[in-house]
Design an enzyme around this catalytic site. Structure first.
Site, PDB file in Angstrom:
ATOM      1  CE  LYS A   4       1.984   2.130   4.959  1.00 21.04           C
ATOM      2  NZ  LYS A   4       1.577   1.429   3.688  1.00 21.04           N
TER       3      LYS A   4
ATOM      4  CE  LYS B  95      -5.528  -1.417   1.875  1.00 17.04           C
ATOM      5  NZ  LYS B  95      -4.215  -2.071   1.889  1.00 17.04           N
TER       6      LYS B  95
ATOM      7  CB  THR C  86      -0.921   0.021   1.229  1.00 15.74           C
ATOM      8  OG1 THR C  86      -1.791  -1.118   1.179  1.00 15.74           O
ATOM      9  CG2 THR C  86      -1.760   1.289   1.256  1.00 15.74           C
TER      10      THR C  86
END
Length: 291
Positions: free
Chosen positions: A239, A171, A96
């Site tokens: 994050k 995502k 990701t």
């Protein structure tokens, strides 16, 4: 078909093992050499000293590492995968990252005759272990069609979402949705307990109605018990949310709830929960509730 897998963590390790079980030849590389040795002992494959060695002559190279800089480190330079990948091969990044990083890597790869697909995953460690991940992919359709039958061995769902970067943006949507869902579930369970209800009975009922979600069905018991030493770490969620906020700043989307929840995750970190599962949001709700 010859493949390589770079990054053998809680997600990458099981994914690489599924490739081996499906009969693919797999070269593996991991930054922590001992972890790579254990993986090969348990699952087979060929242990390689650098990403470049792992990627040499591979038809498809997969990676699942930590963040943008980690992807750069395993793709760039003399020891990076792009240095040895053959023309026409495909690099599939399951990390990701930002969409900008995906576009940067795709440009670098194209200059070497390599296809690049950004392919972040959802489903957590259990999804990886059980071969039931959801994968959102950005890149060229021809490259996607080439990898689709391969990733079937560890995915229950995968879809090409658009050009390079579209997988990462999808995502981001996923993480934004999860942030709000987990906060709502945390408040709901805490409310049930304060209302002198049996929280498990409550979830048994409401999970069969409009409130149902993956988070509810898979996390309610551990949330009630206050157990969080598993799953997707708060540090990683923050994050990911930072990536979402940076993209939102570029495209103008308002993310008021996600930003609020990120602040609650910061409070979880202050409680020592950096590695706790994201469902640990309930601990902040409990801390802020009147006894």
């Amino acid at each position: 078909m010859k493949t390589a897998f770079i990054g053998l963590g809680v997600m990458g390790g099981p994914m690489a093992s599924h490739l081996s079980k499906a009969g693919y030849e797999v070269n593996v590389y991991n930054r922590t050499h001992e972890k790579a040795e254990r993986h090969v002992d348990d699952n087979g494959g060929t242990l390689c000293e650098t990403p470049a060695i792992a990627a040499a002559n591979a038809d498809i190279v997969f990676a699942c590492v930590g963040n943008d800089d980690d992807v750069r480190s395993v793709t760039s330079g003399d020891e990076g995968a792009f240095a040895t990948m053959k023309a026409g091969s495909i690099f599939v990044d399951h990390t990701t990252t930002s969409a900008e990083l995906a576009i940067e890597c795709a440009t670098h790869a194209k200059n070497k005759g390599i296809e690049f697909l950004d392919a972040p995953v959802s489903g957590g460690e259990a999804g990886a272990v059980n071969g039931a991940l959801t994968i959102m992919i950005g890149g060229a359709e021809e490259a996607y069609n080439a990898i689709a039958p391969v990733i079937d061995c560890y995915a229950k769902m995968h879809k090409l979402m658009g050009p390079c970067g579209a997988g990462q943006k999808t995502k981001m949507v996923n993480q934004i949705a999860i942030a709000g869902l987990v906060q709502g579930l945390s408040e709901a369970i805490n409310f049930a307990q304060h209302a002198d209800l049996n929280a498990e009975d409550v979830v048994e009922v409401i999970s069969k109605g409009a409130a149902q979600s993956w988070q509810m069905e898979n996390r309610y018991k551990t949330m009630i018990a206050g157990e969080f030493d598993f799953g997707f770490a708060v540090n990683w969620m923050r994050k990911d949310l930072t990536i979402c906020f940076e993209e939102a700043d570029r495209n103008g989307a308002a993310l008021p709830v996600a930003r609020l929840v990120d602040g609650f995750y910061e409070e979880v970190q202050a409680l020592g929960g950096q590695r706790w599962d994201t469902s640990s949001l309930i601990e902040v709700v409990r801390a802020n509730s009147k006894k």
